[in-house]
Scaffold this motif. Structure first.
Motif, PDB file in Angstrom:
ATOM      1  N   ALA A 178      12.120  -6.431   8.531  1.00  0.00           N
ATOM      2  CA  ALA A 178      11.637  -7.396   7.549  1.00  0.00           C
ATOM      3  C   ALA A 178      10.405  -6.819   6.861  1.00  0.00           C
ATOM      4  O   ALA A 178       9.787  -5.864   7.346  1.00  0.00           O
ATOM      5  N   THR A 179      10.044  -7.393   5.733  1.00  0.00           N
ATOM      6  CA  THR A 179       8.868  -6.952   4.979  1.00  0.00           C
ATOM      7  C   THR A 179       7.683  -7.841   5.343  1.00  0.00           C
ATOM      8  O   THR A 179       7.838  -9.051   5.508  1.00  0.00           O
ATOM      9  N   THR A 180       6.491  -7.242   5.469  1.00  0.00           N
ATOM     10  CA  THR A 180       5.321  -8.011   5.881  1.00  0.00           C
ATOM     11  C   THR A 180       4.219  -7.955   4.824  1.00  0.00           C
ATOM     12  O   THR A 180       3.983  -6.932   4.195  1.00  0.00           O
ATOM     13  N   VAL A 181       3.562  -9.109   4.677  1.00  0.00           N
ATOM     14  CA  VAL A 181       2.440  -9.251   3.750  1.00  0.00           C
ATOM     15  C   VAL A 181       1.282  -9.900   4.505  1.00  0.00           C
ATOM     16  O   VAL A 181       1.475 -10.907   5.193  1.00  0.00           O
ATOM     17  N   GLY A 182       0.089  -9.342   4.366  1.00  0.00           N
ATOM     18  CA  GLY A 182      -1.103  -9.951   4.931  1.00  0.00           C
ATOM     19  C   GLY A 182      -1.992 -10.494   3.831  1.00  0.00           C
ATOM     20  O   GLY A 182      -2.372  -9.757   2.922  1.00  0.00           O
ATOM     21  N   ILE A 183      -2.281 -11.788   3.876  1.00  0.00           N
ATOM     22  CA  ILE A 183      -3.234 -12.400   2.952  1.00  0.00           C
ATOM     23  C   ILE A 183      -4.511 -12.623   3.757  1.00  0.00           C
ATOM     24  O   ILE A 183      -4.549 -13.485   4.641  1.00  0.00           O
ATOM     25  N   THR A 184      -5.544 -11.841   3.470  1.00  0.00           N
ATOM     26  CA  THR A 184      -6.685 -11.745   4.368  1.00  0.00           C
ATOM     27  C   THR A 184      -8.017 -11.980   3.663  1.00  0.00           C
ATOM     28  O   THR A 184      -8.077 -12.126   2.440  1.00  0.00           O
ATOM     29  N   GLY A 185      -9.083 -11.979   4.467  1.00  0.00           N
ATOM     30  CA  GLY A 185     -10.447 -12.057   3.964  1.00  0.00           C
ATOM     31  C   GLY A 185     -11.341 -11.133   4.758  1.00  0.00           C
ATOM     32  O   GLY A 185     -10.861 -10.256   5.497  1.00  0.00           O
ATOM     33  N   PHE A 186     -12.653 -11.336   4.667  1.00  0.00           N
ATOM     34  CA  PHE A 186     -13.643 -10.530   5.369  1.00  0.00           C
ATOM     35  C   PHE A 186     -13.363  -9.035   5.109  1.00  0.00           C
ATOM     36  O   PHE A 186     -13.239  -8.625   3.957  1.00  0.00           O
ATOM     37  N   ASP A 187     -13.184  -8.238   6.183  1.00  0.00           N
ATOM     38  CA  ASP A 187     -12.831  -6.822   5.994  1.00  0.00           C
ATOM     39  C   ASP A 187     -11.328  -6.586   6.146  1.00  0.00           C
ATOM     40  O   ASP A 187     -10.859  -5.451   6.115  1.00  0.00           O
ATOM     41  N   GLY A 188     -10.568  -7.659   6.317  1.00  0.00           N
ATOM     42  CA  GLY A 188      -9.114  -7.551   6.452  1.00  0.00           C
ATOM     43  C   GLY A 188      -8.628  -7.477   7.873  1.00  0.00           C
ATOM     44  O   GLY A 188      -7.468  -7.782   8.159  1.00  0.00           O
ATOM     45  N   GLY A 189      -9.488  -7.027   8.784  1.00  0.00           N
ATOM     46  CA  GLY A 189      -9.112  -6.930  10.185  1.00  0.00           C
ATOM     47  C   GLY A 189      -7.906  -6.042  10.427  1.00  0.00           C
ATOM     48  O   GLY A 189      -7.511  -5.237   9.589  1.00  0.00           O
ATOM     49  N   ARG A 190      -7.291  -6.226  11.570  1.00  0.00           N
ATOM     50  CA  ARG A 190      -6.111  -5.424  11.932  1.00  0.00           C
ATOM     51  C   ARG A 190      -4.897  -5.783  11.082  1.00  0.00           C
ATOM     52  O   ARG A 190      -4.021  -4.950  10.847  1.00  0.00           O
ATOM     53  N   LEU A 191      -4.847  -7.032  10.630  1.00  0.00           N
ATOM     54  CA  LEU A 191      -3.688  -7.484   9.850  1.00  0.00           C
ATOM     55  C   LEU A 191      -3.539  -6.691   8.567  1.00  0.00           C
ATOM     56  O   LEU A 191      -2.422  -6.305   8.193  1.00  0.00           O
ATOM     57  N   LYS A 192      -4.632  -6.436   7.895  1.00  0.00           N
ATOM     58  CA  LYS A 192      -4.596  -5.682   6.636  1.00  0.00           C
ATOM     59  C   LYS A 192      -4.048  -4.274   6.852  1.00  0.00           C
ATOM     60  O   LYS A 192      -3.329  -3.739   6.013  1.00  0.00           O
ATOM     61  N   GLU A 193      -4.390  -3.694   7.988  1.00  0.00           N
ATOM     62  CA  GLU A 193      -3.906  -2.345   8.295  1.00  0.00           C
ATOM     63  C   GLU A 193      -2.448  -2.350   8.720  1.00  0.00           C
ATOM     64  O   GLU A 193      -1.694  -1.417   8.414  1.00  0.00           O
ATOM     65  N   LEU A 194      -2.035  -3.402   9.441  1.00  0.00           N
ATOM     66  CA  LEU A 194      -0.698  -3.435  10.025  1.00  0.00           C
ATOM     67  C   LEU A 194       0.384  -3.812   9.020  1.00  0.00           C
ATOM     68  O   LEU A 194       1.502  -3.274   9.075  1.00  0.00           O
ATOM     69  N   CYS A 195       0.074  -4.716   8.098  1.00  0.00           N
ATOM     70  CA  CYS A 195       1.090  -5.196   7.152  1.00  0.00           C
ATOM     71  C   CYS A 195       1.426  -4.127   6.117  1.00  0.00           C
ATOM     72  O   CYS A 195       0.590  -3.307   5.748  1.00  0.00           O
ATOM     73  N   GLN A 196       2.648  -4.185   5.626  1.00  0.00           N
ATOM     74  CA  GLN A 196       3.091  -3.230   4.605  1.00  0.00           C
ATOM     75  C   GLN A 196       2.468  -3.524   3.243  1.00  0.00           C
ATOM     76  O   GLN A 196       2.299  -2.619   2.430  1.00  0.00           O
ATOM     77  N   HIS A 197       2.157  -4.787   3.003  1.00  0.00           N
ATOM     78  CA  HIS A 197       1.546  -5.205   1.733  1.00  0.00           C
ATOM     79  C   HIS A 197       0.351  -6.093   2.036  1.00  0.00           C
ATOM     80  O   HIS A 197       0.327  -6.801   3.041  1.00  0.00           O
ATOM     81  N   SER A 198      -0.629  -6.069   1.148  1.00  0.00           N
ATOM     82  CA  SER A 198      -1.865  -6.809   1.378  1.00  0.00           C
ATOM     83  C   SER A 198      -2.318  -7.504   0.103  1.00  0.00           C
ATOM     84  O   SER A 198      -2.203  -6.962  -0.996  1.00  0.00           O
ATOM     85  N   VAL A 199      -2.831  -8.731   0.271  1.00  0.00           N
ATOM     86  CA  VAL A 199      -3.573  -9.418  -0.790  1.00  0.00           C
ATOM     87  C   VAL A 199      -4.906  -9.803  -0.151  1.00  0.00           C
ATOM     88  O   VAL A 199      -4.957 -10.705   0.686  1.00  0.00           O
ATOM     89  N   HIS A 200      -5.956  -9.119  -0.529  1.00  0.00           N
ATOM     90  CA  HIS A 200      -7.208  -9.195   0.221  1.00  0.00           C
ATOM     91  C   HIS A 200      -8.328  -9.833  -0.586  1.00  0.00           C
ATOM     92  O   HIS A 200      -8.497  -9.542  -1.773  1.00  0.00           O
ATOM     93  N   VAL A 201      -9.086 -10.706   0.095  1.00  0.00           N
ATOM     94  CA  VAL A 201     -10.280 -11.327  -0.484  1.00  0.00           C
ATOM     95  C   VAL A 201     -11.498 -10.737   0.228  1.00  0.00           C
ATOM     96  O   VAL A 201     -11.794 -11.103   1.371  1.00  0.00           O
ATOM     97  N   PRO A 202     -12.216  -9.798  -0.399  1.00  0.00           N
ATOM     98  CA  PRO A 202     -13.333  -9.133   0.280  1.00  0.00           C
ATOM     99  C   PRO A 202     -14.591 -10.002   0.301  1.00  0.00           C
ATOM    100  O   PRO A 202     -15.133 -10.366  -0.738  1.00  0.00           O
ATOM    101  N   THR A 203     -15.022 -10.376   1.503  1.00  0.00           N
ATOM    102  CA  THR A 203     -16.247 -11.166   1.672  1.00  0.00           C
ATOM    103  C   THR A 203     -16.967 -10.687   2.925  1.00  0.00           C
ATOM    104  O   THR A 203     -16.428  -9.899   3.713  1.00  0.00           O
ATOM    105  N   ASP A 204     -18.155 -11.218   3.152  1.00  0.00           N
ATOM    106  CA  ASP A 204     -18.822 -11.013   4.434  1.00  0.00           C
ATOM    107  C   ASP A 204     -18.044 -11.740   5.522  1.00  0.00           C
ATOM    108  O   ASP A 204     -17.338 -12.718   5.256  1.00  0.00           O
ATOM    109  N   LYS A 205     -18.186 -11.266   6.756  1.00  0.00           N
ATOM    110  CA  LYS A 205     -17.523 -11.937   7.874  1.00  0.00           C
ATOM    111  C   LYS A 205     -18.083 -13.348   8.037  1.00  0.00           C
ATOM    112  O   LYS A 205     -19.266 -13.590   7.844  1.00  0.00           O
ATOM    113  N   GLY A 206     -17.194 -14.256   8.382  1.00  0.00           N
ATOM    114  CA  GLY A 206     -17.589 -15.632   8.630  1.00  0.00           C
ATOM    115  C   GLY A 206     -17.528 -16.547   7.424  1.00  0.00           C
ATOM    116  O   GLY A 206     -17.748 -17.747   7.561  1.00  0.00           O
ATOM    117  N   GLU A 207     -17.191 -16.012   6.251  1.00  0.00           N
ATOM    118  CA  GLU A 207     -17.170 -16.834   5.035  1.00  0.00           C
ATOM    119  C   GLU A 207     -15.775 -17.448   4.833  1.00  0.00           C
ATOM    120  O   GLU A 207     -15.058 -17.136   3.883  1.00  0.00           O
TER     121      GLU A 207
END
Length: 203
Positions: free
Chosen positions: A147-176
């Motif tokens: 299957a195809t994977t997409v991570g919709i993340t924030g902060f620094d993306g964490g492990r999910l951003k690295e693991l997923c094949q596709h990413s939609v990332h919101v860059p912020t400080d941790k905890g926001e």
């Protein structure tokens, strides 16, 4: 201390806080990679054209966002003749509590995907931190099932951003969590309204 905490400490009263919060959101908007968003939308269109299902998963506020995505994309697009097959795996309390009780919360989404995921489907994991174990286990299983994977993340993306094949990332400080989840919901509305108009143009 993150940016939101600084905004609160540096402003005088609610009105000034609101204004500076909105200003900060506009700064985050400028950092969003629109190519990532377009690629995500194209995956949804591809899944529709191939009769595949898109599954949304997340915890807490992200669980609510997953439900909202399912509503807006499956129902809000208004195309029952050639529908977007979208499901949120955050909505069935009986299933979720049974899995949490019998197999542990870390397997909440894995066990659901074991019963329904097919090759070519899409799994969209929503997480501000990108480090929720139940999401990571679901993504690893999705890869095993082709299957195809997409991570919709924030902060620094964490492990999910690295693991997923596709990413939609919101860059912020941790905890926001607030700003991250604000933008995740906006992603839902932007993509949902685009697909709604896309379907109307088709028809």
């Amino acid at each position: 201390m993150n940016r939101i905490e600084n905004i609160f400490l540096e402003t005088d009263g609610p009105k000034a806080y609101f204004a500076n919060y909105f200003k900060y959101l506009s700064e985050i908007f400028e950092k969003i990679d629109l190519t990532q968003m377009e690629a995500f939308l194209q995956l949804i269109l591809k899944a529709r054209s191939e009769g595949k299902t898109v599954y949304f998963i997340g915890n807490g506020g992200s669980a609510a966002t997953a439900s909202h995505f399912a509503n807006d994309l499956a129902i809000g697009t208004r195309c029952p003749e050639n529908p977007f097959k979208i499901m949120s795996l955050t909505d069935n309390n009986a299933v979720m509590t049974a899995i949490a009780n019998d197999f542990g919360y870390d397997n909440l989404f894995l066990k659901q995907l074991e019963t329904c995921l097919n090759a070519g489907d899409v799994v969209v994991s929503i997480s501000a931190s990108g480090n929720s174990v139940n999401l990571l286990k679901a993504v690893e299983f999705a890869h095993q099932k082709n299957a195809t994977t997409v991570g919709i993340t924030g902060f620094d993306g964490g492990r999910l951003k690295e693991l997923c094949q596709h990413s939609v990332h919101v860059p912020t400080d941790k905890g926001e969590y607030g700003p991250v989840e604000d933008l995740h919901m906006i992603f839902d509305h932007i993509i949902g309204t685009y697909l709604n108009m896309y379907v109307k143009k088709e028809g």
